[in-house]
Design an enzyme around this catalytic site. Structure first.
Site, short mmCIF file in Angstrom:
data_model
loop_
_atom_site.label_atom_id
_atom_site.label_comp_id
_atom_site.label_asym_id
_atom_site.label_seq_id
_atom_site.Cartn_x
_atom_site.Cartn_y
_atom_site.Cartn_z
N CYS A 2 0.84 -1.19 0.00
CA CYS A 2 0.00 0.00 0.00
C CYS A 2 0.87 1.24 0.00
O CYS A 2 2.09 1.18 -0.19
CB CYS A 2 -0.91 0.01 1.23
N ASN A 75 1.97 -0.66 5.33
CA ASN A 75 2.34 -1.00 3.96
C ASN A 75 3.17 -2.26 3.99
O ASN A 75 4.26 -2.26 4.57
CB ASN A 75 3.13 0.15 3.32
#
Length: 632
Positions: A2, A75
């Site tokens: 992400c 992430n």
């Protein structure tokens, strides 16, 4: 995988910060096309762009754990999240999603920063503790996932990419001359530096604790220097195979289509072979019309042998004209031209899959780079007091070759990087294989009264590389590999792998980057990794002899590169010259105009080093103009 961003500011210090966070989030949309979320709490903000891989319908971020204590933006992937979840459920945690993000949030909620050591995966995250209003900002052990930050008079800011952080933090565009000097040596900017002076990279295996807009703790949670194992070679082969297979299996967990990049080299071939044991595999390869760089025939052989669903395409020379688009993603000068084919390979693969396994890290873990062998050879010459006689032999050999073969371009000693390394001690010897602008070219190119003048004789890279090389034991191969794991791997390979793949919403995973697998490889005697005739990856060749035909193991190593000299000396010559000659004024505060002009007018031919120098100047000129970067 992400994109994340966030801040912790000082009271009333930055009007409009919420709008800035929203804009920074939009600049990360390519990293997370499947969803977005923002959290605001007084002087704190967190933003997330989601690439949904596990639990597609759940796991939206920012996510708050079961206790309500921790809100997180994350992430990456936690490969052992199922085991952690089982442990947390025993402690009374209740889960509402199947995502690894919720497991991460609850792990930090229960264990605090001690929970980081329990994580196995690739990650960059920020966990906000609502009780203390303190942020915990963390980057994974090997630096697979990027994280940049700014600490200034307004507060603390972080983001997955530099362009988003520039927007969020409002920091100025002043250049860090030390970072540029490192770039001109290495072709990348290593941690903790960034080309922008106010921005820093969080080093791999590090954490930050932030309170009221100020960093109150900056510390490592992991470093690599494993104790040596007393294990016979046969058992080491068995355990290497078992550990690697386990690493592959961990990386196959996905709720979306998954494939692999295949070059035909040892590392990607073993990765695909491991995947093929568990089911059908889609593989993706890239090729070039110049056969010196084209690995498609080798990739096809492996694909046919493993019976994969194989996809391939050729990269045209005009793809280099896409550099403005690529530069916008890096946010700073980065000149490893290998990023370009990876950008297009990722775009190609993303039409079919959202996750791709790679062979990244295999060279660093198992001693695959040719420069390791050269350095070991020189070390042996030194032990035998033969380095100077060998230098004389090389001089004579090069002289004789130029006399006997007048049709070839005349060369003089040192004729190649291995020759330059013969003349140097460590860490300069290491740099001889990577350095773009050694002393002679620096004197001709660097402006004598510019910001880089003091770096002509003593580049910043010497001290940086030395700080890693000199802190280790006397085993030369260990020193070289661990130096690369601390510098070249996160600063170059993983930096462009992340940015080029995430430009197309594609997550890359590599079993060679499993830290348990890597630590095991480095705990073995160096003779298990490199043969007496200086051939790397010895134990991989022997442990996996039954999966890949020996002939495919024995082919010469090419590396994943492009015909840069041919392209810059041909179809892209005018474009490169135009950009460099029209560079901003500050560019020519760094470099002598005459030196630049001489380099531009010189014949490139097949000179790869000269092409890379021009490419680096082209990249720097483009970056300075695009980002309006200025010298202090």
């Amino acid at each position: 995988m992400c994109g994340i961003a966030g801040y912790s500011i000082k009271e009333n210090s930055l009007p409009g910060i919420q709008r800035r966070l929203e804009k920074a989030s939009s600049l990360l949309s390519h990293r997370g096309p499947d969803g977005s979320g923002i959290y605001f709490d007084n002087r704190i903000g967190l933003a997330h762009r989601r690439l949904a891989i596990i639990d597609i319908t759940g796991g939206a971020q920012p996510l708050t754990g079961a206790t309500g204590k921790i809100t997180i933006v994350f992430n990456g992937e936690i490969y052992n999240f199922s085991e952690l979840k089982h442990d947390l459920e025993k402690k009374g945690c209740v889960f509402t999603t199947r995502s690894d993000t919720e497991v991460l949030a609850n792990t930090i909620s229960i264990y605090g920063k001690a929970g980081i050591e329990k994580l196995k995966g690739m990650f960059a995250f920020c966990a906000l503790d609502h009780n203390s209003k303190r942020m915990l900002v963390v980057r994974d052990r090997l630096g697979v996932k990027p994280l940049f930050y700014v600490e200034n008079s307004f507060g603390f800011f972080f983001a997955s990419e530099i362009p988003a952080l520039l927007t969020l933090s409002g920091c100025d565009r002043k250049i860090d001359p030390e970072a540029l000097d490192l770039f001109l040596s290495l072709r990348y900017v290593p941690h903790p530096f960034c080309a922008f002076k106010e921005i820093r990279r969080l080093p791999p295996g590090h954490l930050l604790e932030v309170e009221k807009g100020k960093i109150v703790n900056n510390a490592p949670f992991w470093s690599i220097n494993p104790a040596k194992r007393n294990m016979d070679y046969t058992q080491a082969c068995i355990e290497t195979k078992e550990r690697f297979d386990q690493a592959v299996v961990k990386r196959l967990v996905s709720d979306v289509p998954l494939g692999a990049f295949l070059s035909g080299g040892i590392d990607s071939s073993l990765t695909v072979a491991g995947m093929a044991l568990r089911g059908p595999v889609k593989t993706f390869s890239i090729g070039f019309e110049d056969e010196r760089f084209n690995e498609l025939p080798y990739a096809r052989q492996i694909a046919d042998h493993l019976k994969t669903d194989h996809h391939e395409f050729y990269l045209p020379a005009d793809s280099l004209l896409k550099t403005p688009e690529i530069l916008a993603l890096f946010g700073e000068p980065f000149a490893n031209e290998t990023a370009i084919p990876l950008y297009f390979l990722s775009k190609f693969a993303s039409r079919e899959v959202k996750v791709a396994l790679t062979g990244d890290g295999g060279d660093e873990a198992f001693g695959g780079y040719k420069r390791y062998g050269h350095c070991l050879f020189i070390k042996r010459l030194e032990r035998l007091f033969l380095r100077r006689p060998y230098c004389r032999l090389r001089k004579t050999s090069i002289w004789a070759e130029s006399i006997l073969n007048r049709s070839r371009k005349k060369k003089s000693f040192p004729a190649r990087s291995a020759d330059r390394a013969l003349l140097l001690n460590q860490p300069m010897r290491y740099l001889a294989f990577l350095e773009l602008f050694p002393l002679g070219s620096r004197k001709l190119l660097f402006h004598p009264s510019g910001p880089l003048a003091e770096k002509i004789v003593h580049p910043t890279a010497v001290d940086l590389i030395g700080s890693f090389y000199n802190q280790l034991n006397d085993d030369e191969l260990d020193r070289l590999q661990i130096t690369d794991i601390n510098t070249y791997l996160p600063g170059d390979i993983l930096f462009y792998s992340d940015h080029m793949s995430m430009a197309h919403g594609l997550e890359l995973r590599s079993p060679f980057l499993d830290h348990d697998c890597l630590e095991f490889a480095l705990s073995l005697p160096s003779k298990y990794r490199m043969t007496t005739d200086r051939k790397g990856k010895r134990i991989l060749r022997d442990a996996f002899f039954d999966r890949i035909p020996k002939a495919m193991f024995e082919r010469p190593k090419k590396g994943f590169s492009i015909p840069l000299a041919r392209w810059i000396g041909g179809p892209l010559k005018n474009k490169v010259q135009e950009v460099i000659m029209d560079a901003p004024d500050d560019f020519y505060r760094l470099f002598e105009k005459q030196g630049v002009s001489n380099l531009l007018s010189s014949e490139i031919g097949k000179d790869g080093l000269k092409a890379r120098r021009l490419w680096s100047l082209f990249i720097m000129a483009k970056w300075m103009a695009r980002f309006k970067a200025v010298l202090p």
